[in-house]
Design an enzyme around this catalytic site. Structure first.
Site, PDB file in Angstrom:
ATOM      1  N   ARG A   1       0.854  -1.198   0.000  1.00 13.90           N
ATOM      2  CA  ARG A   1       0.000   0.000   0.000  1.00 13.90           C
ATOM      3  C   ARG A   1       0.880   1.235   0.000  1.00 13.90           C
ATOM      4  NH1 ARG A   1      -4.787  -1.839   4.209  1.00 13.90           N
ATOM      5  NH2 ARG A   1      -5.302  -3.697   3.000  1.00 13.90           N
TER       6      ARG A   1
ATOM      7  N   SER B   1      -7.954  -1.029   0.828  1.00 15.54           N
ATOM      8  CA  SER B   1      -8.950  -1.334   1.854  1.00 15.54           C
ATOM      9  C   SER B   1      -9.664  -0.087   2.372  1.00 15.54           C
ATOM     10  CB  SER B   1      -8.266  -2.096   2.982  1.00 15.54           C
ATOM     11  OG  SER B   1      -9.231  -2.519   3.903  1.00 15.54           O
ATOM     12  N   HIS B   2      -9.520   0.165   3.666  1.00 12.51           N
ATOM     13  CA  HIS B   2     -10.252   1.245   4.331  1.00 12.51           C
ATOM     14  C   HIS B   2      -9.556   2.592   4.158  1.00 12.51           C
ATOM     15  CE1 HIS B   2      -7.135  -0.513   6.716  1.00 12.51           C
ATOM     16  NE2 HIS B   2      -7.042   0.612   7.385  1.00 12.51           N
TER      17      HIS B   2
ATOM     18  N   ASP C   1     -16.327  -1.444   4.223  1.00 17.20           N
ATOM     19  CA  ASP C   1     -15.187  -0.583   3.890  1.00 17.20           C
ATOM     20  C   ASP C   1     -14.920  -0.529   2.388  1.00 17.20           C
ATOM     21  OD1 ASP C   1     -14.256  -3.173   3.627  1.00 17.20           O
ATOM     22  OD2 ASP C   1     -12.203  -2.625   4.119  1.00 17.20           O
TER      23      ASP C   1
ATOM     24  N   ASP D   1     -13.032  -2.125   0.225  1.00 15.45           N
ATOM     25  CA  ASP D   1     -13.033  -3.344  -0.591  1.00 15.45           C
ATOM     26  C   ASP D   1     -13.992  -4.414  -0.084  1.00 15.45           C
ATOM     27  OD1 ASP D   1     -11.406  -3.701   1.644  1.00 15.45           O
ATOM     28  OD2 ASP D   1     -10.189  -5.221   0.668  1.00 15.45           O
TER      29      ASP D   1
ATOM     30  N   ASP E   1     -14.384  -6.043   2.808  1.00 16.54           N
ATOM     31  CA  ASP E   1     -14.077  -7.152   3.718  1.00 16.54           C
ATOM     32  C   ASP E   1     -14.312  -6.805   5.181  1.00 16.54           C
ATOM     33  OD1 ASP E   1     -11.890  -5.515   3.935  1.00 16.54           O
ATOM     34  OD2 ASP E   1     -10.395  -7.044   3.415  1.00 16.54           O
ATOM     35  N   ARG E   2     -14.459  -5.520   5.500  1.00 17.04           N
ATOM     36  CA  ARG E   2     -14.707  -5.149   6.896  1.00 17.04           C
ATOM     37  C   ARG E   2     -16.194  -4.892   7.135  1.00 17.04           C
ATOM     38  NH1 ARG E   2      -9.950  -1.397   9.314  1.00 17.04           N
ATOM     39  NH2 ARG E   2      -8.215  -2.583   8.454  1.00 17.04           N
TER      40      ARG E   2
ATOM     41  N   THR F   1      -1.844 -10.294  13.950  1.00 14.03           N
ATOM     42  CA  THR F   1      -2.721  -9.472  13.127  1.00 14.03           C
ATOM     43  C   THR F   1      -2.443  -9.731  11.651  1.00 14.03           C
ATOM     44  OG1 THR F   1      -2.903  -7.752  14.785  1.00 14.03           O
ATOM     45  CG2 THR F   1      -3.246  -7.072  12.509  1.00 14.03           C
TER      46      THR F   1
ATOM     47  N   GLU G   1     -10.295  -7.520  15.802  1.00 18.73           N
ATOM     48  CA  GLU G   1     -10.812  -6.270  16.363  1.00 18.73           C
ATOM     49  C   GLU G   1     -10.928  -5.173  15.314  1.00 18.73           C
ATOM     50  OE1 GLU G   1      -8.596  -3.621  16.244  1.00 18.73           O
ATOM     51  OE2 GLU G   1      -7.127  -5.001  15.384  1.00 18.73           O
ATOM     52  N   SER G   2     -10.202  -5.322  14.203  1.00 19.76           N
ATOM     53  CA  SER G   2     -10.178  -4.289  13.172  1.00 19.76           C
ATOM     54  C   SER G   2     -11.378  -4.422  12.227  1.00 19.76           C
ATOM     55  CB  SER G   2      -8.870  -4.353  12.394  1.00 19.76           C
ATOM     56  OG  SER G   2      -8.674  -5.663  11.872  1.00 19.76           O
TER      57      SER G   2
ATOM     58  N   LYS H   1     -11.679 -12.005   5.096  1.00 14.71           N
ATOM     59  CA  LYS H   1     -12.783 -11.552   5.922  1.00 14.71           C
ATOM     60  C   LYS H   1     -13.858 -10.999   4.992  1.00 14.71           C
ATOM     61  CE  LYS H   1     -10.433  -7.227   7.179  1.00 14.71           C
ATOM     62  NZ  LYS H   1      -9.079  -7.322   6.654  1.00 14.71           N
TER      63      LYS H   1
ATOM     64  N   ARG I   1      -1.181   1.710  17.574  1.00 12.39           N
ATOM     65  CA  ARG I   1      -2.453   1.182  18.038  1.00 12.39           C
ATOM     66  C   ARG I   1      -2.262   0.683  19.464  1.00 12.39           C
ATOM     67  NH1 ARG I   1      -5.104   1.360  13.309  1.00 12.39           N
ATOM     68  NH2 ARG I   1      -4.487   0.156  11.476  1.00 12.39           N
TER      69      ARG I   1
HETATM   70  C1  G16 Z   1      -5.752  -5.602   7.108  1.00 10.09           C
HETATM   71  C2  G16 Z   1      -5.553  -7.042   7.475  1.00 10.09           C
HETATM   72  C3  G16 Z   1      -6.176  -7.329   8.802  1.00 10.09           C
HETATM   73  C4  G16 Z   1      -5.635  -6.372   9.853  1.00 10.09           C
HETATM   74  C5  G16 Z   1      -5.862  -4.947   9.412  1.00 10.09           C
HETATM   75  C6  G16 Z   1      -5.219  -3.932  10.333  1.00 10.09           C
HETATM   76  O1  G16 Z   1      -7.098  -5.377   6.898  1.00 10.09           O
HETATM   77  O2  G16 Z   1      -6.094  -7.908   6.514  1.00 10.09           O
HETATM   78  O3  G16 Z   1      -5.904  -8.641   9.139  1.00 10.09           O
HETATM   79  O4  G16 Z   1      -6.244  -6.589  11.083  1.00 10.09           O
HETATM   80  O5  G16 Z   1      -5.288  -4.759   8.137  1.00 10.09           O
HETATM   81  O6  G16 Z   1      -3.846  -4.116  10.311  1.00 10.09           O
HETATM   82  P1  G16 Z   1      -2.878  -3.070  10.972  1.00 10.09           P
HETATM   83  O7  G16 Z   1      -3.265  -3.027  12.431  1.00 10.09           O
HETATM   84  O8  G16 Z   1      -1.505  -3.616  10.747  1.00 10.09           O
HETATM   85  O9  G16 Z   1      -3.117  -1.729  10.326  1.00 10.09           O
HETATM   86  P2  G16 Z   1      -7.594  -4.576   5.612  1.00 10.09           P
HETATM   87  O10 G16 Z   1      -9.077  -4.480   5.791  1.00 10.09           O
HETATM   88  O11 G16 Z   1      -6.879  -3.256   5.682  1.00 10.09           O
HETATM   89  O12 G16 Z   1      -7.161  -5.405   4.447  1.00 10.09           O
END
Ligand code: G16
Length: 542
Positions: A21, A112-113, A276, A278, A280-281, A343, A363-364, A375, A495
């Site tokens: 990213r 993602s988000h 979110d 994409d 998945d959240r 994570t 938790e995310s 997810k 975090r």
């Molecule tokens: C990604 C991962 C998740 C993770 C999240 C937050 O989610 O797939 O498993 O919990 O990032 O990660 P970090 O705490 O390292 O920012 P996503 O939805 O961004 O693909």
């Protein structure tokens, strides 16, 4: 005709928690995306003869990136590409297509988000033939390849029309443009009790789904409004936009504030949810009730058998280490296995493939099951809807009932975003250096009994991962976890995860921030957050 392009290797293409990213403009530099795609192909033993699913969340540069990837794949002898119409696929839908078509994996374009746009974020990740994110050994091989990547192979060819559903040829490769929604919606219909949910909507059950101008809009409209009969307009911000309409498509109380306000107001619908960038959240709410992601996983585990797809029961549950232990209590009561992983959804893959677990959560705002290897935001929303339809109780009633049965793991995450990286690193390094000395000491009257840096050995393949988060545990079981995010693109995000168990029957309905206040205070003391970073308040609280 394939053509070889000579390049200077890029030094910053290290995948994080979930793929590579970066700022969109970084990806738009000449050869940048191409070099990483070449590294993906290198890490998986080449593209020749293979078929890939390709798609993304529709953010700025998605369409151009799809064309670039198609040309590289075709030039390198790939047999086929399955592409979502318009280059669009939600992450869980892409995972499903990989599995359904038994492809050699997929390339998903998303940050993602994170916000989208020319000045915001872009991302790319590779998913394996099981539909799940590439494990660390593969992402490390990609990174190693980028460091010596001095050339890539592509071809001169006009763009494919990504809107035309059907098959077309690019060199020797067959490109199949598919409806991004249909197969996924069918999968959902095979797992859940659609007739029961339809009956509930027909009886006046109300819902708001905030798609946040991101990829889930068309999926949610098809499933909730068309197939389940929810009132038109149930889905808001339902048209995916390249910049997500300027929204930050992260379904949490801070960024999904419009939905929060509605759900906490007098005229709240019965059920609320958001997804979110994409898809998945998920965030789930009832009228006047916010469900923390950790509690959501626990409630889903305890009630999954109410949905036809899980009627036989679940094999086990897995959660990421910083996620609360609420799901562990359910697993213990049910006599099923419970795993604690680092994570990153990629760590659940082996457990799911081996049939050791059926449900996973973080938790995310991530929850999912063995139906795909990602997810899945809408899946979680539908499982909640299925449970609500069968139990005929409100979200608040189901939560309270759950806490009475299992006790409540008060939980919150405090994020300190865009800290200078060297300051964040120094803070964590100082903390790590003190870990051995902390047990036996008191902070604000709270006794520390253990302090460590979480390490994980995968029980299926034995692979080991170190330094996955600093844990401080107190004598009443309360816990603080510190981690630096692996998904940000600007500076560092600290975090801080906070948890305290309340057995009940009293004290189950407090405000989490108030219930956690002593632990929050201790978290600042122990890590000296202000002294290191200059921050005394988080900018996102979940
Ligand atoms: C990604 C991962 C998740 C993770 C999240 C937050 O989610 O797939 O498993 O919990 O990032 O990660 P970090 O705490 O390292 O920012 P996503 O939805 O961004 O693909």
């Amino acid at each position: 005709m394939p053509k070889l392009i000579k390049i200077t290797p890029f030094e910053d293409q290290k995948p994080g928690t979930s793929g590579l990213r970066k700022k969109t403009r970084v990806f738009m530099q000449p050869h940048y995306l191409e070099a990483f795609v070449q590294a993906i192909f290198h890490a998986i033993g080449g593209a020749a003869g293979k078929t890939f699913v390709i798609g993304g969340d529709g953010r700025f540069y998605n369409d151009r990136a799809v064309q670039i990837i198609l040309r590289l794949a075709a030039a390198q002898g790939a047999r086929g590409a399955i592409v979502g119409q318009g280059g669009i696929l939600s992450t869980p839908a892409a995972s499903h297509l990989i599995r359904l078509n038994e492809t050699d994996g997929g390339i998903i374009l998303s940050a993602s988000h994170n916000p989208g746009g020319e000045d915001e974020d872009f991302g790319i990740k590779f998913n394996m033939p099981n539909g799940g994110p590439a494990p660390e050994a593969v992402t490390e091989a990609m990174f190693a390849a980028t460091k010596t990547m001095t050339q890539y192979t592509t071809m001169d060819a006009p763009d494919i029309d990504l809107r035309a559903i059907g098959s077309t040829q690019l060199g020797g490769m067959t490109v199949q443009i598919v409806d991004p929604v249909a197969d996924y919606a069918n999968l959902m219909e095979s797992l859940f009790d659609f007739p029961a949910m339809r009956t509930r909507f027909a009886a006046g059950f109300t819902m708001r789904f905030d798609a946040m101008c991101a990829v889930t809009g068309p999926y949610a409209r098809e499933i909730l409004e068309n197939r389940l009969g929810a009132a038109p307009g149930t889905v808001t911000h339902g048209t995916p936009l390249p910049d997500f309409g300027g929204m930050h498509p992260d379904p949490n109380p801070t960024w999904a504030h419009e939905l929060m306000t509605e759900m906490m107001g007098d005229a709240a619908p019965d059920f609320g949810a958001a997804s979110d960038g994409d898809g998945d959240r998920n965030m789930v709410l009832g009228a006047g009730a916010y469900v923390s992601p950790s509690d959501s996983l626990a409630v889903l585990a305890a009630n999954a058998h109410l949905a036809p797809g899980y009627a036989k029961g679940i094999a086990g549950v897995a959660r990421s280490m910083p996620t609360s232990a609420a799901a562990d209590r359910v697993a213990h009561a049910m006599g099923i296995a419970c795993y604690e992983t680092p994570t990153g959804w990629k760590f659940f893959g082996n457990l799911l493939d081996a049939g050791r677990v059926t449900l996973c959560g973080e938790e995310s705002f991530g929850t999912g099951s063995d139906h795909v290897r990602e997810k899945d935001g809408l899946w979680a929303v539908l499982l909640w809807l299925n449970i609500l339809a069968v139990r005929k109780q409100s979200v608040a009633e189901i939560l309270l009932d759950h806490w009475h049965r299992y006790g409540r793991n008060y939980y919150s995450r405090h994020d300190f975003e865009a800290i200078e990286t060297d300051k964040a690193d120094a803070m964590i390094a100082t903390l790590r250096a003190r870990l051995a000395a902390l047990p036996g000491t008191k902070v604000d009257g709270l006794m520390i009994v253990a302090a460590d840096d979480f390490a994980y050995t995968d029980p299926v393949d034995g692979s080991a991962s170190q330094k996955q988060g600093v844990r401080i545990i107190f004598d009443d079981g309360s816990r603080i976890v510190y981690r630096l995010s692996g998904t940000g693109t600007e500076g560092a995000t600290l975090r801080v995860y906070l948890e305290r168990y309340q057995p009940g029957p009293d004290g189950l309905q407090r405000d989490p921030q108030e219930a956690l206040a002593p632990i929050i205070h201790a978290a600042h003391q122990i890590a000296q957050i202000h002294a290191h970073t200059g921050r005394s308040q988080p900018n996102v609280i979940t």
